[in-house]
Design a protein around this motif. Structure first.
Motif, PDB file in Angstrom:
ATOM      1  N   ALA A 161     -47.601  10.188  -2.418  1.00 30.42           N
ATOM      2  CA  ALA A 161     -47.542  10.846  -3.724  1.00 30.42           C
ATOM      3  C   ALA A 161     -48.041  12.280  -3.588  1.00 30.42           C
ATOM      4  CB  ALA A 161     -48.390  10.081  -4.740  1.00 30.42           C
ATOM      5  N   GLY A 162     -47.231  13.220  -4.053  1.00 29.50           N
ATOM      6  CA  GLY A 162     -47.588  14.627  -3.989  1.00 29.50           C
ATOM      7  C   GLY A 162     -47.202  15.323  -2.700  1.00 29.50           C
ATOM      8  N   ALA A 163     -46.596  14.592  -1.748  1.00 29.16           N
ATOM      9  CA  ALA A 163     -46.255  15.182  -0.452  1.00 29.16           C
ATOM     10  C   ALA A 163     -44.888  15.855  -0.504  1.00 29.16           C
ATOM     11  CB  ALA A 163     -46.261  14.103   0.626  1.00 29.16           C
ATOM     12  N   HIS A 164     -44.840  17.125  -0.102  1.00 33.07           N
ATOM     13  CA  HIS A 164     -43.567  17.841   0.019  1.00 33.07           C
ATOM     14  C   HIS A 164     -43.187  17.858   1.498  1.00 33.07           C
ATOM     15  CE1 HIS A 164     -40.288  20.512  -0.423  1.00 33.07           C
ATOM     16  NE2 HIS A 164     -40.890  21.579   0.054  1.00 33.07           N
ATOM     17  N   LEU A 165     -42.184  17.042   1.853  1.00 35.98           N
ATOM     18  CA  LEU A 165     -41.848  16.837   3.262  1.00 35.98           C
ATOM     19  C   LEU A 165     -40.440  17.294   3.631  1.00 35.98           C
ATOM     20  CD1 LEU A 165     -43.337  13.240   3.712  1.00 35.98           C
ATOM     21  CD2 LEU A 165     -44.454  15.432   4.135  1.00 35.98           C
ATOM     22  N   ALA A 166     -39.642  17.675   2.645  1.00 33.84           N
ATOM     23  CA  ALA A 166     -38.247  18.022   2.936  1.00 33.84           C
ATOM     24  C   ALA A 166     -38.141  19.179   3.917  1.00 33.84           C
ATOM     25  CB  ALA A 166     -37.509  18.349   1.641  1.00 33.84           C
ATOM     26  N   ASP A 167     -39.017  20.168   3.794  1.00 36.23           N
ATOM     27  CA  ASP A 167     -38.944  21.324   4.692  1.00 36.23           C
ATOM     28  C   ASP A 167     -39.189  20.916   6.142  1.00 36.23           C
ATOM     29  OD1 ASP A 167     -38.448  22.866   2.485  1.00 36.23           O
ATOM     30  OD2 ASP A 167     -40.419  23.826   2.418  1.00 36.23           O
ATOM     31  N   GLU A 168     -40.025  19.882   6.352  1.00 33.41           N
ATOM     32  CA  GLU A 168     -40.326  19.438   7.706  1.00 33.41           C
ATOM     33  C   GLU A 168     -39.139  18.701   8.333  1.00 33.41           C
ATOM     34  OE1 GLU A 168     -43.927  17.146   7.727  1.00 33.41           O
ATOM     35  OE2 GLU A 168     -45.018  18.596   6.480  1.00 33.41           O
ATOM     36  N   ALA A 169     -38.321  18.073   7.499  1.00 37.68           N
ATOM     37  CA  ALA A 169     -37.192  17.300   8.011  1.00 37.68           C
ATOM     38  C   ALA A 169     -35.899  18.111   8.058  1.00 37.68           C
ATOM     39  CB  ALA A 169     -36.977  16.062   7.136  1.00 37.68           C
ATOM     40  N   SER A 170     -35.899  19.291   7.460  1.00 37.76           N
ATOM     41  CA  SER A 170     -34.677  20.075   7.327  1.00 37.76           C
ATOM     42  C   SER A 170     -34.336  20.843   8.600  1.00 37.76           C
ATOM     43  CB  SER A 170     -34.832  21.061   6.162  1.00 37.76           C
ATOM     44  OG  SER A 170     -33.661  21.816   5.965  1.00 37.76           O
ATOM     45  N   THR A 171     -33.088  21.301   8.670  1.00 30.48           N
ATOM     46  CA  THR A 171     -32.660  22.170   9.763  1.00 30.48           C
ATOM     47  C   THR A 171     -33.324  23.537   9.642  1.00 30.48           C
ATOM     48  OG1 THR A 171     -30.740  23.155  10.849  1.00 30.48           O
ATOM     49  CG2 THR A 171     -30.632  22.968   8.461  1.00 30.48           C
ATOM     50  N   ASP A 172     -33.527  24.207  10.769  1.00 27.73           N
ATOM     51  CA  ASP A 172     -34.105  25.550  10.750  1.00 27.73           C
ATOM     52  C   ASP A 172     -33.049  26.616  10.482  1.00 27.73           C
ATOM     53  OD1 ASP A 172     -36.691  24.628  11.309  1.00 27.73           O
ATOM     54  OD2 ASP A 172     -36.305  24.631  13.466  1.00 27.73           O
ATOM     55  N   GLU A 173     -31.829  26.352  10.922  1.00 29.37           N
ATOM     56  CA  GLU A 173     -30.747  27.325  10.799  1.00 29.37           C
ATOM     57  C   GLU A 173     -29.501  26.657  10.232  1.00 29.37           C
ATOM     58  OE1 GLU A 173     -31.008  30.496  11.354  1.00 29.37           O
ATOM     59  OE2 GLU A 173     -33.036  30.463  12.228  1.00 29.37           O
ATOM     60  N   PRO A 174     -28.674  27.408   9.506  1.00 33.62           N
ATOM     61  CA  PRO A 174     -27.426  26.843   8.998  1.00 33.62           C
ATOM     62  C   PRO A 174     -26.483  26.479  10.142  1.00 33.62           C
ATOM     63  CG  PRO A 174     -27.956  28.917   7.888  1.00 33.62           C
ATOM     64  CD  PRO A 174     -28.887  28.801   9.055  1.00 33.62           C
ATOM     65  N   TYR A 175     -25.653  25.484   9.906  1.00 37.26           N
ATOM     66  CA  TYR A 175     -24.596  25.141  10.856  1.00 37.26           C
ATOM     67  C   TYR A 175     -23.409  24.583  10.076  1.00 37.26           C
ATOM     68  CZ  TYR A 175     -26.364  20.303  10.492  1.00 37.26           C
ATOM     69  OH  TYR A 175     -26.771  19.069  10.028  1.00 37.26           O
TER      70      TYR A 175
ATOM     71  N   ASN B   2     -30.220  13.272   1.072  1.00 36.03           N
ATOM     72  CA  ASN B   2     -31.412  12.427   1.075  1.00 36.03           C
ATOM     73  C   ASN B   2     -32.564  13.179   1.749  1.00 36.03           C
ATOM     74  OD1 ASN B   2     -29.683  11.916   3.566  1.00 36.03           O
ATOM     75  ND2 ASN B   2     -31.662  11.109   4.221  1.00 36.03           N
ATOM     76  N   GLY B   3     -33.759  12.616   1.688  1.00 37.41           N
ATOM     77  CA  GLY B   3     -34.897  13.249   2.344  1.00 37.41           C
ATOM     78  C   GLY B   3     -36.204  12.568   1.986  1.00 37.41           C
ATOM     79  N   PRO B   4     -37.285  12.935   2.673  1.00 41.52           N
ATOM     80  CA  PRO B   4     -38.586  12.289   2.470  1.00 41.52           C
ATOM     81  C   PRO B   4     -39.446  12.986   1.426  1.00 41.52           C
ATOM     82  CG  PRO B   4     -38.714  13.759   4.346  1.00 41.52           C
ATOM     83  CD  PRO B   4     -37.300  13.862   3.819  1.00 41.52           C
ATOM     84  N   GLY B   5     -40.492  12.283   1.003  1.00 43.64           N
ATOM     85  CA  GLY B   5     -41.514  12.905   0.174  1.00 43.64           C
ATOM     86  C   GLY B   5     -41.384  12.601  -1.307  1.00 43.64           C
ATOM     87  N   ASP B   6     -42.297  13.215  -2.056  1.00 40.82           N
ATOM     88  CA  ASP B   6     -42.384  13.046  -3.502  1.00 40.82           C
ATOM     89  C   ASP B   6     -41.490  14.087  -4.171  1.00 40.82           C
ATOM     90  OD1 ASP B   6     -43.088  12.932  -6.192  1.00 40.82           O
ATOM     91  OD2 ASP B   6     -45.241  12.792  -5.812  1.00 40.82           O
TER      92      ASP B   6
END
Length: 382
Positions: free
Chosen positions: A161-175, A235-239
């Protein structure tokens, strides 16, 4: 105590002793259960499981080995892995190596040989934090730590609860994922990677969609500058309540009236952009056998799920969006517990589902939703 002993410790003080499976050491996370009988490789590589310890309710895991084709992302994302009876050797024509070797090579701490049925019954009371400990992390210098000491370590772990995790699972660069060979390009979609699974752009490419996958940090201005025919949130992780950036970007997409489709975390982003709240489920939906009704057609689908949060929206009738985006209806509902499983905007070209129509692994009952997205981009009603 042997070097292979492992201990699973729950936040409430209950513990299970078994054998180390995968890497030895320690790991912390929210512990959840998955009811799928197959598809463990896709489960392990699903970014939505970031920072979660996954318990498999199917008793026999690893029997088909692993291969280089079925991964849903660049790595194993689970924080830890719990199984009852690991296969002694894989037996499948597509197998390239042993599951435990992959877990060990990627540093995934696991435990085997425990009563996963009893553990699942506990987790149905409510998911919680947990830890798996083995080797020196269980018994430094040969002196085993007490359960109370390990519980304190578990309680020191981060809550979901309260965790923002999408940035950690996302790509660094567009493709870019081009349309499949021999398929004419019919549309260009910008897919915001909140923890996307590889099968999603693949299914779009099969339908002639050119997909530009972009980081979760992209703003609405950046997305619209690509001049897309449609926008997709994955889809993605976190709150979802902590993912304020993607919600802000999505509001700009809705303001521009660009066709939108969201899956899982993307459904929660649409819900919050429309002004609804989200909440944490008691134990979540995770597996490939969840019954959902598509209220548009009345059809009941067997669907794949992986979510611990849900949108709080009225189930019956049309509702005015609290954020001023017109009328909204709940398009899909879970028949097990009446959880919202889909949203449809009636005055904007936007819709979403909470479950996984790409179904990797899982049933393919809901693959039609990608065709529905194509229809919306053509200006037709969903």
């Amino acid at each position: 105590m042997t070097a292979t002993t492992a201990l699973l410790v729950l936040e409430d003080g209950r513990s299970f002793e078994g054998k180390a499976y995968g890497a030895t050491g320690s790991t912390l996370g929210e512990i959840v259960f998955n009811t799928g009988m197959t598809g463990y490789q896709e489960t392990l590589t699903d970014p939505s499981y970031h920072r979660q310890i996954v318990v498999m309710t199917a008793p026999h895991i690893g029997n088909t080995g692993v291969n280089d084709e079925d991964d849903e992302s660049r790595q194993i994302w689970v924080a830890g892995y719990v199984v009852r009876d690991p296969a002694r050797r894989p037996s499948n024509w597509r197998s390239q190596r042993n599951l435990e070797d992959d877990l060990r090579d990627q540093g995934i701490v696991g435990i085997s040989g425990i009563d996963t049925r009893q553990l699942t019954r506990i987790l149905r009371e409510g998911v919680m934090r947990a830890g798996i400990f083995s080797g020196e992390d269980l018994a430094p210098g040969g002196q085993r730590l007490t359960t109370d000491e390990l519980v304190e370590r578990v309680k020191g772990g981060a809550a979901m609860a309260g965790a923002h995790l999408a940035d950690e699972a996302s790509t660094d660069e567009p493709y870019t994922v081009a349309p499949a060979d021999g398929v004419e390009e019919i549309a260009h979609v910008v897919a915001v990677d909140l923890g996307i699974k590889a099968m999603t752009p693949h299914l779009m490419a099969e339908r002639g969609i050119r997909v530009t996958v972009v980081p979760s940090s992209w703003t609405g201005e950046q997305i619209l500058a690509e001049n897309p025919d449609g926008v997709f949130f994955s889809n993605g992780p976190g709150d979802p309540a902590a993912a304020t950036g993607p919600v802000t970007a999505l509001k700009q997409i809705l303001d521009a009236k660009v066709p939108f489709f969201g899956i899982c975390f993307g459904n929660q982003m649409l819900g919050r952009a429309l002004g609804f709240e989200t909440y944490k489920l008691q134990f979540g939906h995770r597996g490939i056998n969840q019954p959902v009704m598509d209220r548009t057609t009345g059809k009941v689908e067997v669907t794949a799920h992986n979510h611990g949060f849900a949108v709080d929206a009225p189930l019956d009738g049309d509702t005015d969006s609290p954020a001023g985006y017109g009328r909204v209806k709940v398009s899909h509902v879970c028949l097990n517990d009446d959880v919202v499983e889909g949203l449809e905007c009636l005055d904007l070209p936007a819709f979403s589902v909470q479950y996984h129509p790409e179904a990797a692994a899982g049933p393919h009952d809901a693959a039609y939703l990608f065709d529905r997205f194509v229809s919306v981009m053509k200006g037709e009603r969903a």
